[in-house]
Design an enzyme around this catalytic site. Sequence first.
Site, PDB file in Angstrom:
ATOM      1  N   HIS A 139       0.852  -1.200   0.000  1.00 33.53           N
ATOM      2  CA  HIS A 139       0.000   0.000   0.000  1.00 33.53           C
ATOM      3  C   HIS A 139       0.883   1.245   0.000  1.00 33.53           C
ATOM      4  CE1 HIS A 139      -4.113   1.728   1.308  1.00 33.53           C
ATOM      5  NE2 HIS A 139      -3.363   2.724   0.837  1.00 33.53           N
ATOM      6  N   HIS A 150     -10.354   3.529  -5.964  1.00 34.19           N
ATOM      7  CA  HIS A 150     -10.311   4.453  -4.832  1.00 34.19           C
ATOM      8  C   HIS A 150     -11.533   5.352  -4.858  1.00 34.19           C
ATOM      9  CE1 HIS A 150      -8.981   7.448  -1.948  1.00 34.19           C
ATOM     10  NE2 HIS A 150      -7.942   6.682  -1.647  1.00 34.19           N
ATOM     11  N   HIS A 155       1.846   4.875  -1.561  1.00 31.67           N
ATOM     12  CA  HIS A 155       1.642   6.086  -2.353  1.00 31.67           C
ATOM     13  C   HIS A 155       3.040   6.565  -2.743  1.00 31.67           C
ATOM     14  CE1 HIS A 155      -2.655   7.038  -1.116  1.00 31.67           C
ATOM     15  NE2 HIS A 155      -2.313   6.080  -0.253  1.00 31.67           N
ATOM     16  N   HIS A 173      -7.065  -0.981   4.158  1.00 30.45           N
ATOM     17  CA  HIS A 173      -7.508  -0.477   5.473  1.00 30.45           C
ATOM     18  C   HIS A 173      -8.952  -0.907   5.757  1.00 30.45           C
ATOM     19  CE1 HIS A 173      -8.563   2.675   2.655  1.00 30.45           C
ATOM     20  NE2 HIS A 173      -7.334   3.118   2.616  1.00 30.45           N
ATOM     21  N   LYS A 224      -6.122  -0.265  -8.939  1.00 27.92           N
ATOM     22  CA  LYS A 224      -6.595   0.254  -7.653  1.00 27.92           C
ATOM     23  C   LYS A 224      -7.882   1.039  -7.840  1.00 27.92           C
ATOM     24  CE  LYS A 224      -6.949   1.728  -3.468  1.00 27.92           C
ATOM     25  NZ  LYS A 224      -6.029   2.697  -2.866  1.00 27.92           N
ATOM     26  N   HIS A 234      -6.650  13.796   1.937  1.00 31.99           N
ATOM     27  CA  HIS A 234      -7.755  13.724   0.982  1.00 31.99           C
ATOM     28  C   HIS A 234      -8.226  15.096   0.515  1.00 31.99           C
ATOM     29  CE1 HIS A 234      -8.066   9.409   1.010  1.00 31.99           C
ATOM     30  NE2 HIS A 234      -7.793   9.479   2.295  1.00 31.99           N
ATOM     31  N   HIS A 290     -10.445   0.723  -2.145  1.00 34.60           N
ATOM     32  CA  HIS A 290     -10.748   1.661  -1.062  1.00 34.60           C
ATOM     33  C   HIS A 290     -12.192   2.078  -1.321  1.00 34.60           C
ATOM     34  CE1 HIS A 290      -9.610   5.685   1.098  1.00 34.60           C
ATOM     35  NE2 HIS A 290     -10.921   5.663   0.908  1.00 34.60           N
ATOM     36  N   ASP A 331       0.466   2.606   3.771  1.00 30.66           N
ATOM     37  CA  ASP A 331      -0.258   3.810   3.330  1.00 30.66           C
ATOM     38  C   ASP A 331       0.689   5.009   3.392  1.00 30.66           C
ATOM     39  OD1 ASP A 331      -2.368   5.251   2.320  1.00 30.66           O
ATOM     40  OD2 ASP A 331      -3.746   4.790   3.940  1.00 30.66           O
TER      41      ASP A 331
END
Length: 569
Positions: free
Chosen positions: A136, A221, A138, A274, A219, A322, A248, A362
């Site tokens: 995970h 999201h 980024h 998560h 992915k 976010h 996600h 993450d």
Amino acid sequence: MSYKIDRKTYAQTYGPTTGDRVRLADTELFIEVEKDLTTYGDEVKFGGGKVIRDGMGQSQVRRADGAVDTVITNALIVDWWGIIKADVGIKDGMIFEIGKAGNPDIQDNVDIVIGASTEVIAGEGHILTAGSIDTHIHFICPQQIETALSSGITTMLGGGTGPATGTNATTCTPGSFHISRMLQSAEAFPMNLGFFGKGNSTNEINLIDQVEAGACGLKLHEDWGTTPSTINSCLNVADKFDVQVCIHTDTLNEAGFVEDTINAIAGRTIHTFHTEGAGGGHAPDIIKICGEKNVLPSSTNPTRPYTRNTLEEHLDMLMVCHHLDSKIPEDIAFAESRIRRETIAAEDILHDLGAFSIIASDSQAMGRVGEVITRTFQTAHKMKVQRGPLSQDSDRNDNYRVKRYISKVTINPAIAHGIDKHVGSIEKGKIADLVLWKPSFFAVKPELVVKGGSIVWSQMGDANASIPTPGPVHGRPMFASFGQSLIKSSFTFLSKNSIEQNIPNKLGLQKKCIAVENTRNINKSNLKLNTKLPNISVDPQTYEVFSDGELLTCEPLDEVPMAQRYFLL
């Protein structure tokens, strides 16, 4: 005539043997050696007046005739399959054998031949684990890679293009242009890398383009719109091309509830990120998805383990990651809906039961890339203190619990992403990505990291000192982190289709590219020691979590091990 020595002297000389116990760092976790593959009286050890000398422990066998390139002597292996003492032979960057090293001309039962071409790494008194895998990531900044490597991570899978706003929030490398550039960038780093394409599109051709460009997974999201239709199209493409889908889910329940997501997944294999929900996902009950057989559930490390500071730090982290505005009440409500002490507490217990199977970081998007292994074993410690020994363990050792938790950061992420033939455990024929730890620093600071059979990172003292040990001692990159050695010691994971389309050559890649495989015909039962399928329910008013009717709750820790005792900052 044999010479007898007491256990303490033996352990100090050759490391612990069968029946000896070892404490892991400053935790309350203790492991016991289950088996010793070396031979008493015929152990090999390097040094002045020691065994590995010509005509003694070192044979006349040439490399071409079977001598290994490197032997790690008398190491205590901790892996999902066991906790054993053994020598480990490495040849051509691969794990050649696990067993007894030495000279077959004068010693019995030699599995690993030491010759003049053999280098020695002393494993006596050290723990050896497989390099860990973080699924995970980024990819916000390249400095993450050195930080991860210094903690014992040797494989990083995720998405991103650098500190773009999209990458700060989502683990996606969108489109063929960005995938190509990230694959080319991967050439510079002593790390196994793989990149996820953006999975949010109802038009499957957009997803196919990314898989054909080299994405090793897709992915989904919520920030890009994780709707039932995008879930379905993404899984359709994954099934056609044999890549994993990570998800996600929809925190706001705009396009449906957790039941609608489960229906859209329709029994197909998927890796849920998560899964507790603080990192994102259907509020408040995404956690119940861990009871689905086709779901491979993971946690990210900001909620590992539940402590008195966990809730307090999450709100600001979430707002930044976010792209939320603290002046907008709806944005604050969105953030607060994800942070629930009840589900975070339950997450601790679900890990201990083996219902959650993987832990990842993450990185820089609420998680800490250098703390995956540390937080995994902090969680194990917390559960030992609060819940006592597992039924499979005893008052003497925590072997099963330790094997369950090491699986969460090694073999299980490897299986989930179709790379377990190559990495994820210490087994014959796999890439020699290995981490050596002093027991007192286990899961905190590796002593040495081997990547593709070469030393890539190590604790090292002053380079101008007369010996390697004078301070300041800290982790530093070693020779396999540079030049062509880096290229030969690290690997890039791509889709099988992209390799068949000759993408590595078209992009001028020099690292060996390996296809992911068997990501679609697996389920939770294929994972190691973390296969429980509980029936989870969440009270929508109180957020209390129940497993098969039993309330799952625990108190936060005030103080964790593997923390300030080990770090100045």
